[in-house]
Design a protein around this motif. Structure first.
Motif, mmCIF file in Angstrom:
data_model
loop_
_atom_site.group_PDB
_atom_site.id
_atom_site.type_symbol
_atom_site.label_atom_id
_atom_site.label_comp_id
_atom_site.label_asym_id
_atom_site.label_seq_id
_atom_site.Cartn_x
_atom_site.Cartn_y
_atom_site.Cartn_z
ATOM 1 N N ARG A 69 0.806 -1.218 0.000
ATOM 2 C CA ARG A 69 0.000 0.000 0.000
ATOM 3 C C ARG A 69 0.844 1.276 0.000
ATOM 4 O O ARG A 69 0.391 2.333 -0.405
ATOM 5 N N ASP A 70 2.091 1.162 0.445
ATOM 6 C CA ASP A 70 2.952 2.360 0.418
ATOM 7 C C ASP A 70 3.723 2.470 -0.909
ATOM 8 O O ASP A 70 4.577 3.331 -1.077
ATOM 9 N N GLY A 71 3.425 1.580 -1.824
ATOM 10 C CA GLY A 71 4.097 1.654 -3.127
ATOM 11 C C GLY A 71 5.314 0.770 -3.242
ATOM 12 O O GLY A 71 5.839 0.568 -4.325
ATOM 13 N N SER A 72 5.793 0.259 -2.123
ATOM 14 C CA SER A 72 6.921 -0.667 -2.206
ATOM 15 C C SER A 72 6.408 -2.015 -2.716
ATOM 16 O O SER A 72 5.203 -2.259 -2.732
ATOM 17 N N ILE A 73 7.339 -2.837 -3.137
ATOM 18 C CA ILE A 73 6.931 -4.069 -3.826
ATOM 19 C C ILE A 73 7.639 -5.275 -3.219
ATOM 20 O O ILE A 73 8.844 -5.231 -2.947
ATOM 21 N N VAL A 74 6.873 -6.332 -3.027
ATOM 22 C CA VAL A 74 7.460 -7.592 -2.579
ATOM 23 C C VAL A 74 7.486 -8.552 -3.765
ATOM 24 O O VAL A 74 6.478 -8.715 -4.459
ATOM 25 N N PHE A 75 8.633 -9.145 -3.974
ATOM 26 C CA PHE A 75 8.763 -10.104 -5.070
ATOM 27 C C PHE A 75 9.090 -11.472 -4.505
ATOM 28 O O PHE A 75 10.028 -11.621 -3.714
ATOM 29 N N ARG A 76 8.309 -12.436 -4.906
ATOM 30 C CA ARG A 76 8.553 -13.799 -4.431
ATOM 31 C C ARG A 76 8.646 -14.750 -5.611
ATOM 32 O O ARG A 76 7.801 -14.717 -6.506
ATOM 33 N N THR A 77 9.669 -15.561 -5.577
ATOM 34 C CA THR A 77 9.721 -16.650 -6.543
ATOM 35 C C THR A 77 10.374 -17.833 -5.871
ATOM 36 O O THR A 77 11.163 -17.679 -4.939
ATOM 37 N N GLY A 100 18.064 -10.317 -12.387
ATOM 38 C CA GLY A 100 17.511 -10.250 -13.740
ATOM 39 C C GLY A 100 15.995 -10.131 -13.697
ATOM 40 O O GLY A 100 15.392 -9.351 -14.447
ATOM 41 N N LEU A 101 15.383 -10.882 -12.800
ATOM 42 C CA LEU A 101 13.918 -10.832 -12.684
ATOM 43 C C LEU A 101 13.475 -9.474 -12.149
ATOM 44 O O LEU A 101 12.474 -8.912 -12.604
ATOM 45 N N VAL A 102 14.232 -8.947 -11.206
ATOM 46 C CA VAL A 102 13.917 -7.624 -10.659
ATOM 47 C C VAL A 102 13.981 -6.581 -11.779
ATOM 48 O O VAL A 102 13.102 -5.717 -11.898
ATOM 49 N N ASN A 103 15.003 -6.685 -12.613
ATOM 50 C CA ASN A 103 15.137 -5.723 -13.707
ATOM 51 C C ASN A 103 13.924 -5.790 -14.634
ATOM 52 O O ASN A 103 13.473 -4.767 -15.151
ATOM 53 N N ILE A 104 13.414 -6.992 -14.840
ATOM 54 C CA ILE A 104 12.239 -7.155 -15.705
ATOM 55 C C ILE A 104 11.009 -6.484 -15.078
ATOM 56 O O ILE A 104 10.254 -5.776 -15.744
ATOM 57 N N ILE A 105 10.844 -6.677 -13.774
ATOM 58 C CA ILE A 105 9.715 -6.023 -13.083
ATOM 59 C C ILE A 105 9.852 -4.507 -13.209
ATOM 60 O O ILE A 105 8.905 -3.801 -13.558
ATOM 61 N N ALA A 106 11.056 -4.020 -12.922
ATOM 62 C CA ALA A 106 11.281 -2.571 -12.915
ATOM 63 C C ALA A 106 10.980 -1.972 -14.284
ATOM 64 O O ALA A 106 10.270 -0.966 -14.398
ATOM 65 N N PRO A 123 14.260 -0.361 -9.472
ATOM 66 C CA PRO A 123 14.436 -1.663 -8.813
ATOM 67 C C PRO A 123 14.486 -1.548 -7.293
ATOM 68 O O PRO A 123 14.106 -2.470 -6.585
ATOM 69 N N SER A 124 14.942 -0.383 -6.799
ATOM 70 C CA SER A 124 15.084 -0.236 -5.348
ATOM 71 C C SER A 124 13.733 -0.253 -4.626
ATOM 72 O O SER A 124 13.699 -0.365 -3.411
ATOM 73 N N TYR A 125 12.630 -0.140 -5.364
ATOM 74 C CA TYR A 125 11.313 -0.253 -4.721
ATOM 75 C C TYR A 125 11.023 -1.703 -4.311
ATOM 76 O O TYR A 125 10.095 -1.969 -3.577
ATOM 77 N N ILE A 126 11.811 -2.605 -4.879
ATOM 78 C CA ILE A 126 11.460 -4.026 -4.786
ATOM 79 C C ILE A 126 12.262 -4.728 -3.705
ATOM 80 O O ILE A 126 13.465 -4.499 -3.560
ATOM 81 N N ARG A 127 11.599 -5.557 -2.947
ATOM 82 C CA ARG A 127 12.311 -6.402 -1.993
ATOM 83 C C ARG A 127 12.152 -7.848 -2.426
ATOM 84 O O ARG A 127 11.053 -8.296 -2.734
ATOM 85 N N VAL A 128 13.275 -8.561 -2.416
ATOM 86 C CA VAL A 128 13.256 -9.961 -2.832
ATOM 87 C C VAL A 128 13.146 -10.831 -1.578
ATOM 88 O O VAL A 128 13.946 -10.701 -0.652
ATOM 89 N N ASN A 134 -1.359 5.540 -23.243
ATOM 90 C CA ASN A 134 -0.677 6.816 -23.182
ATOM 91 C C ASN A 134 -0.033 7.068 -21.814
ATOM 92 O O ASN A 134 0.602 8.084 -21.594
ATOM 93 N N ILE A 135 -0.255 6.122 -20.900
ATOM 94 C CA ILE A 135 0.247 6.320 -19.529
ATOM 95 C C ILE A 135 1.736 5.995 -19.457
ATOM 96 O O ILE A 135 2.183 4.945 -19.913
ATOM 97 N N VAL A 136 2.467 6.918 -18.878
ATOM 98 C CA VAL A 136 3.886 6.681 -18.634
ATOM 99 C C VAL A 136 4.061 6.506 -17.133
ATOM 100 O O VAL A 136 3.591 7.341 -16.356
ATOM 101 N N ILE A 137 4.688 5.391 -16.754
ATOM 102 C CA ILE A 137 5.054 5.262 -15.336
ATOM 103 C C ILE A 137 6.564 5.357 -15.246
ATOM 104 O O ILE A 137 7.286 4.579 -15.865
ATOM 105 N N ASN A 138 6.995 6.355 -14.547
ATOM 106 C CA ASN A 138 8.417 6.531 -14.283
ATOM 107 C C ASN A 138 8.491 6.911 -12.809
ATOM 108 O O ASN A 138 8.730 8.046 -12.457
ATOM 109 N N ALA A 139 8.180 5.894 -11.995
ATOM 110 C CA ALA A 139 7.959 6.146 -10.581
ATOM 111 C C ALA A 139 9.104 6.959 -9.982
ATOM 112 O O ALA A 139 10.256 6.714 -10.322
ATOM 113 N N PRO A 140 8.819 7.925 -9.119
ATOM 114 C CA PRO A 140 7.496 8.190 -8.525
ATOM 115 C C PRO A 140 6.494 8.932 -9.423
ATOM 116 O O PRO A 140 5.397 9.221 -8.964
#
Lengths: 800, 183, 256
Positions: free
Chosen positions: A494-502, A514-520, A527-532, A584-590
């Motif tokens: 909910r705060d915008g951070s991301i949990v990645f599980r595999t 590599g997987l994180v880069n794909i998500i980003a 990528p720093s938004y993501i926690r593995v 037309n939406i660009v996401i370049n977080a934030p």
């Protein structure tokens, strides 16, 4: 049948981005500090054995191993051991509640031997004690009566040349009635006719060693009994789901009562597959039987005798070609020694036969391969999985052929390599994404091949340089070996951070980055938004095994599918909120905004918050299944893998003719990996794979006493390259020919990175020796000083 | 003299700046004391025989294989592990250099390499490449990161020469955690 | 060794750390160079020995011994009492005619290193004795040494063959020469190749004479073994190479 949605997504992304240069991506192909690097340089990362400190009342588990490499077990008496101070329990086969088997592919391997022992690492009992010292001392008191049997270490005692028929011998697996684990063949064209018509034929016998993974982290497992009778295990394993299956089977528990969590691995290279199952099962058994956390850690010696190795190969190869250097036919018999248990041997054998003619157009082929048992330590998965062995033979054959034809080795290869539109020896059409020629040409240019080749050919004196090339291809993922799927979960918080599980593990080479880069890239977040999260069978979907260079391709596809779906939903919501088209939406977080009017914008965090209010789910589960592979058992025809990674390796070596010592001075690797996703990881594979391959080529082998004991069970006698052995420079070159069913066009690199190293070095050594007669004798690895010297001596190469 | 039959030996140790009065069995290895008594798990056991170098720590500033060292022999010594290379909340220049040169793979050998680099730079703040290779080859790396690690020592030497020794860990995390650092 | 149960757990363990400082020294005295028992190989490398070409073999052996970290832990006497063919400093010290000063509460004695070594892991040292120092007679001007070993990799190796040579020239004549190997025959501990030494002594130094010593004389006194690592034949051939290389290098060092 319509195409599954996940395939459509992967192809759509590829089609949309295939023209885009890698430099133009924001995260794909960039050098990114790995997700776990900071924890590792601070010493804070927890490896499995480090977790022991959190469980002060843990008991220790120690494996009592056999004294014989092949024997009947007449009686096991643990009375004295059980009475030893500090001992809580001595576990034997009788105590196993479920099925006493940890065989990976076929059920041929008891966790605890009870009837027979088949190699020097077989475990006959487990001591569970308050301290490791207690356990080791008590182990001495376990008394086992054996009836020794003939120890067979030579696979040629099991099968013979000329059809690989099984010979009369003392059966190692009497319960199976045969010591041939599996057989494979390729039959295409008319080999007999091709050999009759050939202008040139070269033939030779090749041998490759039993390589040890020698990852620096010895195996460890920590099992914690759960209130409901289940068990949670932290273990060094590459494949948590396979480990769970093995443990559940041994304990007789349903899968959901066995939870396997994988802390960071101190190296795997394929070696942390079977043994992961074994140690996890041992620790889990001890935990359930003593109702205390149970800890098991191997010493280096136990690790070396107790985990799988690379299959040694003996092969006879015969190549036919026309006068102008076109390959006409390949005929070969290949024997892979799987040691005492099949482990992944059947699959290794299959991968070996698929690659047994190299990345060339081969119109006629007759190849036979047998995987056989011996009383050696069992052989299983090791980076390359059967391919380094056959590639060594094939690439040496190509150099012999070039010499026979009086051609430059590069020219001969250029005449025969696979290109777009060609068919493999299995009849598989490669309609796109074959970057072998480009890799070859780039490597040749980078090292100045022609000039050096000529210069070195004119040398005299004791110290000589040589330069050699080897090519390779490597099927991506597991092909026809099994159900080939992967999965990944992305949960936006909910705060915008991301949990990645595999459920795929990062063995250290950076696959997960590599997987994180794909998500980003796909979501448009840094990528720093993501926690593995650590792989955990209870909280990640079954991702299949972390093997076969499948993380980036298969895991990457699953990740891409999940990220893509989330992105679609986020685009739609943002479009509604901002009043422009979803495309037309660009996401370049934030920042999130409309492309045509950047003033219409919202922050990433606001968008995420809005998703919660508007009922847009922000978790997604990605799944990808590879197209089913085709393989005809009788002919070896079909489409064994979805695609191939290609590579060209050039090594420049120095040979001391007086001692036979070989040192690599410089090397170039050029791989077509479709698209570079994770640049740091790719380089780590190129360089690290080279160094490991150099060890394979020059120094590594496991040595056995006639009774089946291993001589070199530590790191002073099992030589791996040190920091002073590496070449001054290893240059890595990337070719990005794309692959429609890879994430952003990517292919795998984990295993390919070792496949052609040894033959490139061997070819360079042969070149340095500069003798046609000696060339044929460079037919085995490791090229140890004594062996190279024996060749020099035999052919009188030192006499000036 | 250490009585091997004695149950425990009293040892006074200073580990990462903290004083400890320990009672250890006479045959306890420093490795086990550090890992299991003090929880300093950056100290790894890769071979137990002084071959792999993953257990290297600094004893009175000098590298030492903690697997070959009995704790009982170290009374009055000062021990540094990777955890104590920099004050709490800080990262040492050498660690930062290892991060920036991107050599870390599985990370199991990394502590040994970093501590060896520390010992080298303490003795010789401006080592040439040959010296770096010689010292750093005390640890084995199976992932094959040697080239990167050698480069890291050169970079660390530069930082130290510039007087940049400690960096704030939080800032380093902010600046580097999964950040794009190159093409 | 204790952990591997290759030797029984001793009742007492004498920890020399308490007197480490006292026994760590390198001093030049009238009767030669004195190296204290607990002097580490690293400490030796920091001394004048590594700057004096008469001791060039010390630099060679240092660079080939274990790893840098091990060189900082290993002591000179520790290397000697281990008494195996892998204890490189024994091989080197043999060509310096080193002696040991051994002390006990009953007094002290001096024994030649060569006599101290009885067999593999067996030395002339009583339970109440300890090695106090190693004494190396000071080599003359116009002398130098060389140490050589190699294997599949560069570091952390036992060595296919290990060899050392000490050479003293008068003009171009071999005034004195001492040669050692990780083993010569029978016992698998370092030993001198004395027949080869005798053959060379007094002769004019030339590549031909070195080759002759290596090819014709050395094999008459050397017997190599085959084991799982390599063959006797290879070890023999490499002993010849090592002998040649050592003598040539020592020669160049004297001349250079």
């Amino acid at each position: 049948m319509s195409k599954p949605e996940y395939v459509e997504i992967v192809e759509k992304v590829f089609d949309k981005t295939k023209q885009k240069k890698t430099e133009e991506f924001k995260y794909i192909g960039k050098s990114i500090i790995k997700w776990d690097a900071i924890d590792k340089i601070t010493g804070k990362a927890w490896f499995t054995a480090d977790l022991k400190k959190l469980f002060q009342n843990a008991v220790f588990v120690y494996s009592v191993r056999t004294k014989y490499a092949h024997a009947w077990i007449m009686k096991i008496d643990v009375t004295d051991a059980a009475k030893y101070p500090g001992v809580l329990k001595v576990i034997t086969a009788n105590d196993i509640p479920g099925i006493n088997d940890v065989g990976y592919v076929i059920p041929d391997q008891p966790l605890l031997a009870y009837k027979k022992v088949r190699y020097i690492g077989d475990t006959v009992a487990l001591i569970v004690a308050e301290s490791m010292e207690n356990a080791r001392e008590a182990a001495e008191l376990v008394s086992v009566e054996y009836e020794p049997l003939e120890v067979i270490l030579d696979p040629l005692k099991i099968v013979e040349w000329g059809g690989l028929r099984e010979k009369e011998h003392t059966l190692i697996h009497e319960e199976r009635g045969s010591d041939v684990v599996s057989r494979y063949k390729i039959r295409t064209g008319d080999v007999k006719k091709a050999f009759e018509e050939a202008a040139v034929v070269v033939e030779n016998e090749y041998r490759t060693p039993m390589q040890e993974h020698a990852y620096l982290e010895p195996e460890a497992a920590l099992a914690i009994p759960q209130p409901d009778g289940g068990v949670t295990i932290y273990a060094k394993t590459q494949c948590p789901f396979d480990t769970r299956k093995a443990v559940a089977q041994v304990l007789g528990l349903p899968f959901n009562k066995v939870r396997v969590i994988v802390p960071p691995l101190g190296g795997g290279f394929g070696g942390a597959e079977d043994v992961g199952n074994e140690i996890a099962a041992k620790a889990a058994l001890a935990a359930l039987l003593t109702k205390r956390p149970a800890f098991l850690v191997h010493t280096r010696e136990e690790s070396i005798i107790g985990h799988s190795k690379r299959h040694p190969m003996i092969a006879r190869y015969k190549h036919a070609a026309t006068r102008d250097g076109r390959l006409l036919a390949v005929e070969a018999e290949i024997i892979l020694d799987t040691g005492a248990y099949a482990s992944l041997g059947p699959f290794v054998g299959w991968r070996a036969i698929v690659h047994s003619t190299g990345p060339y157009k081969v119109p006629n082929a007759k190849i036979d391969l047998a995987v056989v048992y011996t009383n050696k330590v069992y052989a299983g998965a090791f980076r390359g999985f059967g391919n380094p062995q056959v590639t060594f033979a094939v690439e040496r054959q190509m150099d012999l052929l070039a010499e026979e034809l009086g051609m430059d080795p590069v020219e001969l290869r250029l005449k025969n390599i696979l290109r777009n539109g060609d068919r493999t020896v299995h009849g598989q059409l490669l309609d796109h994404g074959v970057g072998l020629e480009e890799a070859l040409l780039k490597a040749v240019e980078a090292i100045n091949w022609y000039e050096r080749r000529k210069l070195y050919s004119q040398q005299k004196g004791t110290i000589r340089r040589g330069i050699g090339i080897a090519l390779m291809y490597h099927g991506n993922s597991i092909g026809a070996e099994g159900a080939d799927f992967s999965s990944a979960t992305i949960i936006i918080q909910r705060d915008g951070s991301i949990v990645f599980r595999t459920g795929l593990t990062d063995m250290g080479q950076g696959a997960i980055q590599g997987l994180v880069n794909i998500i980003a890239e796909t979501l448009g977040v840094p990528p720093s938004y993501i926690r593995v999260e650590w792989p955990d069978t209870a909280s990640t979907p079954d991702a299949g095994p972390t093997v076969a260079s499948r993380s980036t391709v298969m895991g990457g596809n699953a990740t891409l599918v999940a990220a893509y779906k989330l992105r679609q939903r986020l685009n739609k919501l943002a479009a509604e909120l901002l009043g422009c088209d979803p495309d037309n939406i660009v996401i370049n977080a934030p920042d999130v905004y409309c492309k045509n009017d950047p003033r219409l914008k919202i922050t990433w965090q606001e968008l995420v918050e809005q998703s919660f209010w508007k009922g847009v789910p922000l978790q997604e589960f990605g799944y990808f299944r590879a197209p089913p592979a085709e393989w005809d058992e009788e002919t070896g025809q079909g489409a064994p893998y979805m695609h191939y990674t290609f590579g060209a390796i050039i090594s420049d070596v120095e040979v001391d003719l007086e001692t036979g010592v070989v040192r690599v001075r410089e090397a170039v690797t050029a791989y077509d990996i479709g698209r570079v996703i994770n640049r740091v990881g790719a380089e780590h594979h190129a360089v690290g794979g080279y160094i490991q391959g150099m060890g394979y080529a020059l120094m590594e082998d496991l040595y056995y006493a006639p009774d089946g004991r291993v001589y070199n069970t530590n790191l002073s006698t099992y030589h791996i390259p040190t920091g002073l052995d590496i070449p001054e420079k290893i240059k890595s070159i990337w070719v990005e020919a794309g692959f429609r069913r890879g994430p952003y066009g990517a292919k795998g690199l984990g295993e390919p990175s070792i496949v052609a190293i040894a033959p490139s070095i061997a070819n360079a050594v042969a070149h340095a020796l500069g003798s046609k007669e000696a060339n044929k004798d460079i037919n085995r690895i490791p090229l140890t000083p004594d062996y190279v010297y024996s060749v020099i001596k035999k052919h009188g190469l030192l006499k000036k | 003299m250490i009585m091997m039959e004695e149950k425990v030996v009293k040892v006074h140790l200073k580990v990462n700046g903290k004083e400890y009065e320990l009672e250890v069995p006479p045959n306890e290895r420093l490795l086990d004391t550090l890992r299991y008594r003090l929880g300093l798990t950056s100290v790894k056991e890769g071979c137990g025989r002084g071959e792999c170098g993953t257990c290297i720590v600094l004893v009175n500033g000098m590298p030492r294989h903690s697997c070959l060292t009995l704790t009982a022999t170290l009374d009055g010594s000062e021990v540094t592990t990777l955890e104590g290379l920099a004050p709490e909340g800080k990262i040492h220049a050498i660690q930062l250099a290892f991060l920036e040169t991107k050599g870390v793979q599985c990370g199991f050998c990394t502590p040994g390499f970093i501590l060896m680099a520390k010992a080298l730079l303490d003795k010789n703040p401006d080592p040439n490449m040959e010296e770096v290779k010689e010292w750093l080859s005390s640890t084995l790396c199976r992932c094959g990161s040697y080239h990167y690690y050698f480069a890291a020592v050169k970079l660390a030497a530069k930082y130290i020469k510039e007087g940049k020794i400690y960096f704030d860990e939080e800032e380093v995390r902010k600046k580097y955690y999964m950040k794009v650092v190159g093409r | 060794m204790i952990r591997d149960k290759r030797i029984p757990t001793p009742k007492y363990l004498v920890d020399l750390n308490a007197i480490k400082k006292e026994l760590a020294f390198i001093e030049k005295k009238e009767d030669g160079i004195h190296i204290g028992a607990t002097t580490t190989l690293y400490e030796i490398s920091q001394s004048f020995l590594h700057k004096d070409k008469r001791f060039a073999g010390f630099v060679d052996v240092f660079k080939l011994f274990g790893t840098m970290a091990l060189r900082m832990e290993a002591t000179i006497a520790g290397n000697i009492v281990s008494a195996t063919q892998y204890n490189d400093y024994i091989t080197l010290l043999l060509v310096y005619d080193a002696k040991l000063r051994i002390k006990s509460i009953d007094g002290e004695r001096i024994v030649k290193l060569e006599d101290f070594l009885i067999d593999k892991r067996k030395v002339d040292l009583k339970p109440n004795e300890l090695i106090y120092e190693v004494i190396i007679p000071e080599p003359p001007e116009k002398s130098s040494s060389s140490f050589y070993k190699f294997d599949r990799r560069r570091l952390l190796i036992a060595g296919v063959v290990t060899g050392a040579a000490f050479l003293h020239l008068e003009d171009n004549k071999i005034a004195d020469v001492r040669i050692s190997f990780d083993m010569v025959r029978e016992k698998r501990i370092p030993a001198r190749a004395k027949k080869t030494e005798e053959f060379l002594k007094g002769k004019e130094f030339s590549e031909e004479i070195i080759v002759k010593a290596a090819e014709e004389v050395l094999p008459t006194e050397m017997e190599r073994v085959t084991d799982w690592w390599t063959t006797a034949e290879y070890r023999m051939d490499m002993s010849k190479v090592v002998l040649k290389r050592n003598l040539l290098r020592a020669y160049e060092r004297i001349k250079g």
